[in-house]
Design a protein around this motif. Structure first.
Motif, PDB file in Angstrom:
ATOM      1  N   LEU A 106       0.976  -1.245   0.192  1.00 26.10           N
ATOM      2  CA  LEU A 106       0.064   0.084  -0.005  1.00 26.10           C
ATOM      3  C   LEU A 106       1.078   1.045  -0.756  1.00 26.10           C
ATOM      4  N   THR A 114       0.334  -0.834  -5.847  1.00 31.22           N
ATOM      5  CA  THR A 114      -0.340  -0.124  -5.678  1.00 31.22           C
ATOM      6  C   THR A 114      -2.066  -0.281  -5.564  1.00 31.22           C
ATOM      7  N   ASN A 115      -2.607  -0.671  -6.268  1.00 29.87           N
ATOM      8  CA  ASN A 115      -3.618  -1.224  -7.583  1.00 29.87           C
ATOM      9  C   ASN A 115      -4.093  -2.108  -6.220  1.00 29.87           C
ATOM     10  N   GLN A 118      -4.382  -2.576  -2.987  1.00 31.00           N
ATOM     11  CA  GLN A 118      -5.971  -1.847  -2.465  1.00 31.00           C
ATOM     12  C   GLN A 118      -7.126  -3.098  -2.602  1.00 31.00           C
ATOM     13  N   ASP A 121      -6.753  -5.512   0.556  1.00 31.51           N
ATOM     14  CA  ASP A 121      -7.251  -5.145   0.960  1.00 31.51           C
ATOM     15  C   ASP A 121      -9.048  -4.562   1.843  1.00 31.51           C
ATOM     16  N   GLN A 122      -9.297  -4.336   0.050  1.00 30.35           N
ATOM     17  CA  GLN A 122     -10.842  -4.478  -0.079  1.00 30.35           C
ATOM     18  C   GLN A 122     -11.665  -6.166   0.494  1.00 30.35           C
ATOM     19  N   SER A 131      -9.009  -4.049   7.551  1.00 33.52           N
ATOM     20  CA  SER A 131      -8.200  -4.386   7.025  1.00 33.52           C
ATOM     21  C   SER A 131      -6.970  -5.879   8.102  1.00 33.52           C
TER      22      SER A 131
END
Length: 201
Positions: A106, A114-115, A118, A121-122, A131
């Motif tokens: 992240l 990063t994508n 994310q 994390d979602q 998280s």
């Protein structure tokens, strides 16, 4: 991109291919995987995968380190060790600090990493309501058909990983990085990966 690969290998196993619980300290197992599933059977990069997981965190985990053994499976069935590559934590690496992996992703080593971070994390927020971070509390982890989009790899990683190979992976979880013999969670499985030569990030 290096962290993306680590994250993928830490959470997926090939659809319809069985896994083995290889924990050596079963009386003190901290993490139990009941079922894992990914569609398609051969992961295509770039592309979408659908991931499902049913697991249990059996007790509080304050620190989490991972030893990973990766072998390339040849067409004749012979296995070739995939060595640990530098300080990337990719390959057959020991004492990977799992508590910091998500933070590293992240933090944005690249737009693509990063994508993916994310998306992971979602996935955990949808499954757990929060998280993932250490310390990890006892709970059930149920992920149902989560769609994740994998970005293209760089040319260098395409050459290392592609164009299409099967990997034998063993992930051993331990709480003490100095403990080389016992582990409190372990999974052994194979995945297939396909990287079309014209898809380079």
């Amino acid at each position: 991109m290096l962290r993306i690969i680590v994250a993928i290998l830490c959470v997926v196993v090939a659809h319809a291919i069985p896994f083995t619980d290889c924990a050596t300290d079963k009386a003190n197992t901290a993490f139990t995987v009941h079922s894992l599933d990914i569609i398609p059977a051969t992961i295509i990069v770039p592309g979408d995968i659908h991931f499902s997981l049913n697991a249990t965190v059996n007790r509080r985990i304050d620190s989490l380190f991972i030893d990973v053994a990766i072998h390339i499976v040849t067409k004749s069935g012979y296995e070739i060790n995939f060595p640990c590559i530098g300080d990337t934590n990719f390959g057959s690496c020991n004492n990977i600090d799992a508590c910091s992996i998500m933070t590293d992703i992240l933090s944005g080593y690249s737009v693509s990493s990063t994508n993916v971070g994310q998306q992971l994390d979602q996935m955990f927020i949808a499954a757990l309501g929060h998280s993932v971070q250490c310390p990890i509390s006892p709970e059930e982890v149920v992920v149902q058909n989560f769609k994740m989009t994998l970005p293209p790899f760089s040319y260098v990683w395409n050459q290392l990983l592609g164009p299409e190979r099967t990997y034998h992976i063993k992930i051993m979880i331990k709480e003490d990085p100095t403990d080389k013999d016992n582990n409190v969670g372990c999974i052994d499985f194979r995945i297939s990966l396909s990287i079309p030569s014209n898809n380079v990030g």
